[in-house]
Design a protein around this motif. Structure first.
Motif, PDB file in Angstrom:
ATOM      1  N   ARG A   1       0.847  -1.206   0.000  1.00 15.34           N
ATOM      2  CA  ARG A   1       0.000   0.000   0.000  1.00 15.34           C
ATOM      3  C   ARG A   1       0.883   1.258   0.000  1.00 15.34           C
ATOM      4  NH1 ARG A   1      -1.698   4.746   1.654  1.00 15.34           N
ATOM      5  NH2 ARG A   1      -3.436   4.990   3.079  1.00 15.34           N
TER       6      ARG A   1
ATOM      7  N   SER B   1       0.929   5.153   4.728  1.00 14.91           N
ATOM      8  CA  SER B   1       1.794   5.599   3.627  1.00 14.91           C
ATOM      9  C   SER B   1       3.219   5.166   3.912  1.00 14.91           C
ATOM     10  CB  SER B   1       1.799   7.121   3.523  1.00 14.91           C
ATOM     11  OG  SER B   1       0.520   7.600   3.319  1.00 14.91           O
TER      12      SER B   1
ATOM     13  N   TRP C   1     -11.007   9.086  13.113  1.00 16.22           N
ATOM     14  CA  TRP C   1     -11.719   8.319  12.075  1.00 16.22           C
ATOM     15  C   TRP C   1     -12.497   7.174  12.709  1.00 16.22           C
ATOM     16  CZ3 TRP C   1     -13.249   9.063   7.312  1.00 16.22           C
ATOM     17  CH2 TRP C   1     -13.616   7.979   6.523  1.00 16.22           C
TER      18      TRP C   1
ATOM     19  N   ASP D   1      -1.564  17.994   6.002  1.00 15.80           N
ATOM     20  CA  ASP D   1      -2.346  16.856   5.471  1.00 15.80           C
ATOM     21  C   ASP D   1      -3.238  16.323   6.591  1.00 15.80           C
ATOM     22  OD1 ASP D   1      -3.201  14.868   3.679  1.00 15.80           O
ATOM     23  OD2 ASP D   1      -1.656  13.470   4.333  1.00 15.80           O
TER      24      ASP D   1
ATOM     25  N   HIS E   1      -6.220  15.045   8.728  1.00 15.83           N
ATOM     26  CA  HIS E   1      -7.515  14.383   8.552  1.00 15.83           C
ATOM     27  C   HIS E   1      -7.790  13.566   9.807  1.00 15.83           C
ATOM     28  CE1 HIS E   1      -5.516  10.576   7.439  1.00 15.83           C
ATOM     29  NE2 HIS E   1      -4.733  11.272   6.637  1.00 15.83           N
TER      30      HIS E   1
ATOM     31  N   GLN F   1      -5.333  11.312  11.388  1.00 16.53           N
ATOM     32  CA  GLN F   1      -4.108  11.922  11.917  1.00 16.53           C
ATOM     33  C   GLN F   1      -4.336  12.575  13.276  1.00 16.53           C
ATOM     34  OE1 GLN F   1      -1.847  11.155   9.878  1.00 16.53           O
ATOM     35  NE2 GLN F   1      -1.796  12.308   7.993  1.00 16.53           N
TER      36      GLN F   1
ATOM     37  N   ASP G   1       1.806  12.804  12.433  1.00 14.29           N
ATOM     38  CA  ASP G   1       2.164  12.731  11.009  1.00 14.29           C
ATOM     39  C   ASP G   1       2.265  14.106  10.355  1.00 14.29           C
ATOM     40  OD1 ASP G   1       2.836  11.615   8.646  1.00 14.29           O
ATOM     41  OD2 ASP G   1       0.903  10.701   8.219  1.00 14.29           O
TER      42      ASP G   1
ATOM     43  N   PRO H   1       1.901  13.162   1.315  1.00  7.94           N
ATOM     44  CA  PRO H   1       2.945  12.150   1.124  1.00  7.94           C
ATOM     45  C   PRO H   1       3.673  12.196  -0.225  1.00  7.94           C
ATOM     46  CG  PRO H   1       0.757  11.130   1.446  1.00  7.94           C
ATOM     47  CD  PRO H   1       0.602  12.583   1.695  1.00  7.94           C
TER      48      PRO H   1
ATOM     49  N   SER I   1     -12.531  15.621   6.051  1.00 14.36           N
ATOM     50  CA  SER I   1     -12.512  14.289   6.636  1.00 14.36           C
ATOM     51  C   SER I   1     -13.863  13.956   7.272  1.00 14.36           C
ATOM     52  CB  SER I   1     -11.397  14.237   7.685  1.00 14.36           C
ATOM     53  OG  SER I   1     -11.002  12.935   7.901  1.00 14.36           O
TER      54      SER I   1
ATOM     55  N   TYR J   1     -15.894  12.860   4.537  1.00 16.58           N
ATOM     56  CA  TYR J   1     -15.561  11.477   4.194  1.00 16.58           C
ATOM     57  C   TYR J   1     -16.282  10.517   5.132  1.00 16.58           C
ATOM     58  CZ  TYR J   1     -11.736  11.126   0.719  1.00 16.58           C
ATOM     59  OH  TYR J   1     -10.979  11.086  -0.418  1.00 16.58           O
TER      60      TYR J   1
ATOM     61  N   TYR K   1      -7.408  17.355  -4.732  1.00 21.50           N
ATOM     62  CA  TYR K   1      -6.293  16.474  -4.329  1.00 21.50           C
ATOM     63  C   TYR K   1      -6.807  15.070  -4.032  1.00 21.50           C
ATOM     64  CZ  TYR K   1      -3.046  14.293  -1.013  1.00 21.50           C
ATOM     65  OH  TYR K   1      -2.233  13.399  -0.362  1.00 21.50           O
ATOM     66  N   GLU K   2      -7.927  15.015  -3.302  1.00 21.42           N
ATOM     67  CA  GLU K   2      -8.476  13.716  -2.894  1.00 21.42           C
ATOM     68  C   GLU K   2      -8.937  12.889  -4.090  1.00 21.42           C
ATOM     69  OE1 GLU K   2     -10.045  14.989   1.585  1.00 21.42           O
ATOM     70  OE2 GLU K   2     -11.392  15.170  -0.119  1.00 21.42           O
TER      71      GLU K   2
ATOM     72  N   TYR L   1      -5.787  11.471  -5.307  1.00 22.50           N
ATOM     73  CA  TYR L   1      -5.258  10.473  -4.348  1.00 22.50           C
ATOM     74  C   TYR L   1      -6.044   9.167  -4.442  1.00 22.50           C
ATOM     75  CZ  TYR L   1      -3.971   8.208  -0.007  1.00 22.50           C
ATOM     76  OH  TYR L   1      -3.547   7.277   0.908  1.00 22.50           O
TER      77      TYR L   1
ATOM     78  N   ARG M   1      -7.132   4.259  -4.114  1.00 16.49           N
ATOM     79  CA  ARG M   1      -8.336   3.506  -3.704  1.00 16.49           C
ATOM     80  C   ARG M   1      -9.489   3.919  -4.610  1.00 16.49           C
ATOM     81  NH1 ARG M   1      -8.522   5.236   2.664  1.00 16.49           N
ATOM     82  NH2 ARG M   1      -8.956   7.246   1.653  1.00 16.49           N
TER      83      ARG M   1
ATOM     84  N   TRP N   1     -13.025   4.577  -3.527  1.00 13.56           N
ATOM     85  CA  TRP N   1     -13.369   5.702  -2.659  1.00 13.56           C
ATOM     86  C   TRP N   1     -13.497   7.024  -3.435  1.00 13.56           C
ATOM     87  CZ3 TRP N   1     -12.282   5.983   3.104  1.00 13.56           C
ATOM     88  CH2 TRP N   1     -12.185   4.704   3.661  1.00 13.56           C
TER      89      TRP N   1
HETATM   90  O1  LIG Z   1      -2.385   9.527   6.194  1.00 15.26           O
HETATM   91  P1  LIG Z   1      -1.578   9.940   5.003  1.00 15.26           P
HETATM   92  O2  LIG Z   1      -0.569  11.004   5.276  1.00 15.26           O
HETATM   93  O3  LIG Z   1      -1.020   8.796   4.254  1.00 15.26           O
HETATM   94  O4  LIG Z   1      -2.658  10.694   4.040  1.00 15.26           O
HETATM   95  C1  LIG Z   1      -3.078  10.178   2.803  1.00 15.26           C
HETATM   96  O5  LIG Z   1      -3.986   9.108   3.005  1.00 15.26           O
HETATM   97  C2  LIG Z   1      -5.261   9.459   3.583  1.00 15.26           C
HETATM   98  C3  LIG Z   1      -6.113   8.197   3.584  1.00 15.26           C
HETATM   99  O6  LIG Z   1      -5.726   7.350   4.572  1.00 15.26           O
HETATM  100  C4  LIG Z   1      -5.956  10.525   2.752  1.00 15.26           C
HETATM  101  O7  LIG Z   1      -7.113  10.919   3.443  1.00 15.26           O
HETATM  102  C5  LIG Z   1      -8.358  10.793   2.772  1.00 15.26           C
HETATM  103  O8  LIG Z   1      -9.037   9.636   3.320  1.00 15.26           O
HETATM  104  C6  LIG Z   1      -9.360   9.748   4.720  1.00 15.26           C
HETATM  105  C7  LIG Z   1     -10.150   8.497   5.097  1.00 15.26           C
HETATM  106  O9  LIG Z   1      -9.347   7.354   4.943  1.00 15.26           O
HETATM  107  C8  LIG Z   1     -10.219  10.988   4.968  1.00 15.26           C
HETATM  108  O10 LIG Z   1     -10.468  11.079   6.362  1.00 15.26           O
HETATM  109  C9  LIG Z   1      -9.496  12.234   4.464  1.00 15.26           C
HETATM  110  O11 LIG Z   1     -10.302  13.372   4.624  1.00 15.26           O
HETATM  111  C10 LIG Z   1      -9.154  12.060   3.006  1.00 15.26           C
HETATM  112  O12 LIG Z   1      -8.395  13.184   2.536  1.00 15.26           O
HETATM  113  C11 LIG Z   1      -5.051  11.741   2.631  1.00 15.26           C
HETATM  114  O13 LIG Z   1      -5.712  12.704   1.824  1.00 15.26           O
HETATM  115  C12 LIG Z   1      -3.719  11.287   1.980  1.00 15.26           C
HETATM  116  O14 LIG Z   1      -2.843  12.390   1.871  1.00 15.26           O
END
Ligand SMILES: O=P(O)(O)O[C@H]1O[C@H](CO)[C@@H](O[C@H]2O[C@H](CO)[C@@H](O)[C@H](O)[C@H]2O)[C@H](O)[C@H]1O
Ligand SMILES: Nc1ncnc2c1ncn2[C@@H]1O[C@H](COP(=O)(O)OP(=O)(O)O)[C@@H](O)[C@H]1O
Length: 416
Positions: free
Chosen positions: A23, A136, A201, A292, A294, A297, A309, A314, A337, A340, A385-386, A389, A394, A397
């Motif tokens: 992943r 990540s 979350w 970043d 959410h 985090q 984090d 990332p 988030s 989400y 961005y999302e 991403y 994924r 999603w």
């Molecule tokens: O946690 P990371 O620094 O790896 O952040 C990345 O992965 C996140 C997903 O795990 C991603 O977040 C997105 O998904 C979340 C739910 O899983 C949601 O709560 C966030 O709002 C959504 O942006 C993040 O954007 C990405 O950088």
């Protein structure tokens, strides 16, 4: 132990198949064209740190990844491949090797070009176990005291987790306890582990979250204040706003090129970004932020919220991640988030209450909410961005941020 030329070739071949299954590799469906071992650092006891340069289809420059590799007589579920007489395994799954690494950090000092630093005296910790969370990077927990995070994708230059961990001490940030660096590249950080903490979350949708959401707003504001005290703060000028919006429009163009689902919205999104930039009022704060944020985090602990984090996005180059930004970036991170969470597990009315309480908590501690036009620009940027991403990582999603994009375009496009 040194790897023979044959072992190196064999490892590269095996990694070409193994890496895309991880992943943390984060390369989406781009094919691996070539893997080259740029560096093999021998830390003794069968522990190697390998830097692998991975060329991907469609990318001009290879990406550098860190692989802690254990050399063992017997394979396990963590085996990558068989080399001359030993198995090469993912060392993050090996408690003895991870214990050895912790000892190196606790002892401090330099081994070849690798530097181990204990930021505080480290006490003996319990056995190591790899964290199973979807990450990540890759983290290993020691007993209930420490968490060691290996950065998987490597970038030279000061690492935000180290800079922030060394400069900022506030109860809302996990304390930095140790660092592993190789020349100018940070390989891993050791932090205080908040045992029993539950991520925002995982708490989403639970009763009583509204009150916690207010406390989360306060914790984010406290963290912004601590970051400003440590690194400074200035105010956004008209030129800064223009530069920020230009960056967002660039991201929109880049994302639309890889995520075709965005195509119907590109014109409207671009116009909304320009309009938000025009409406934003100079004078709001510009400073170091999380970048970043959410609900994954933020951890609810017995002593309040902990933000973790501080790496920024990332996939962004490291120098961009330390760039000063508007605190609106983090406020929006939490708002998106919550949306989400509404899209995945809980209903919209829950999220609406949580958003309101979060913003109220943020305003209570910081004295003000971000400029609404700026907030709107960051909301658009984060949703864009999302979409990128999720398309890469994924695809199932991607509908969540895409729905937000549709809603932003239909609400703000109509109302102006
Ligand atoms: O946690 P990371 O620094 O790896 O952040 C990345 O992965 C996140 C997903 O795990 C991603 O977040 C997105 O998904 C979340 C739910 O899983 C949601 O709560 C966030 O709002 C959504 O942006 C993040 O954007 C990405 O950088
Ligand atoms: N200081 C900590 N205390 C408790 N749990 C933590 C701590 N730091 C990280 N974690 C756990 O590890 C997970 C991954 O950490 P994170 O720093 O977000 O890694 P990544 O950069 O790989 O996404 C978090 O979601 C959380 O569950």
């Amino acid at each position: 132990m040194t790897l023979s030329a044959w072992d190196r070739t064999r490892l590269c071949q095996a990694l070409a198949g193994w890496l895309p299954e991880r992943r943390w590799f984060g390369a989406g469906d781009r094919a691996v064209e070539r893997v080259v071992l740029a560096e093999v650092i021998d830390l003794g006891r069968g522990l190697l740190i390998v830097f692998a340069d991975v060329s991907l289809a469609g990318e001009a420059e290879p990406r550098r990844y860190q692989l802690p590799i254990g050399l063992r007589a017997r394979p396990g579920a963590d085996a990558i491949t068989f080399l001359s007489g030993v198995w090469a395994c993912d060392a993050a799954d090996d408690p003895a090797l991870m214990g050895h690494l912790l000892d190196l950090i606790a002892g401090g000092g330099v081994r070849g070009s690798t530097r181990f630093t204990a930021e505080v005296p480290l006490l003996p910790a319990g056995p190591a176990r790899r964290l199973t969370a979807d990450q990540s990077n890759t983290s290993v927990i020691y007993g209930g005291s420490y968490v060691l995070k290996f950065f998987r994708r490597l970038f030279p230059g000061p690492h935000p987790e180290v800079e922030i961990g060394r400069a900022v001490r506030t109860p809302t940030i996990a304390p930095l306890l140790g660092v592993v660096e190789h020349e100018d590249t940070t390989l891993a950080v050791l932090q205080g582990f908040a045992a029993g903490a539950v991520s925002g979350w995982d708490l989403a949708g639970t009763p009583g979250f509204a009150g916690r959401s207010g406390a989360l707003g306060e914790a984010v504001a406290v963290t912004h204040e601590a970051l400003a005290e440590a690194f400074g703060r200035t105010t956004l000028s008209r030129t800064d706003i223009r530069a920020a919006v230009d960056g967002m429009r660039d991201r929109l163009a880049r994302t639309a090129a890889e995520a075709t689902v965005l195509a119907p919205y590109v014109g409207a999104l671009d116009a909304l970004l320009l309009e938000a930039g025009r409406l934003a009022v100079p004078g709001s704060p510009l400073q170091r932020v999380h970048g970043d944020l959410h609900l994954g985090q933020v951890l609810a602990t017995g002593r309040g919220w902990l933000l973790i984090d501080f790496e920024g996005e990332p996939a962004a180059p490291i120098e961009q991640r330390a760039a000063w930004d508007s605190p609106a970036r983090d406020v929006v991170g939490v708002l998106r988030s919550l949306d989400y969470a509404a899209g995945r597990t809980v209903d919209r009315s829950w999220a609406t209450t949580a958003e309101r309480e979060f913003l109220a908590g943020y305003a209570r501690k910081s004295g003000a909410l971000p400029d609404p036009a700026l907030l709107r620009a960051y909301q658009l940027d984060k949703a864009i961005y999302e979409v990128g991403y999720e398309t890469r990582n994924r695809p199932d999603w991607a509908g969540i941020p895409l729905r937000a994009v549709e809603e932003f375009v239909s609400t703000w496009g109509r109302a102006g």
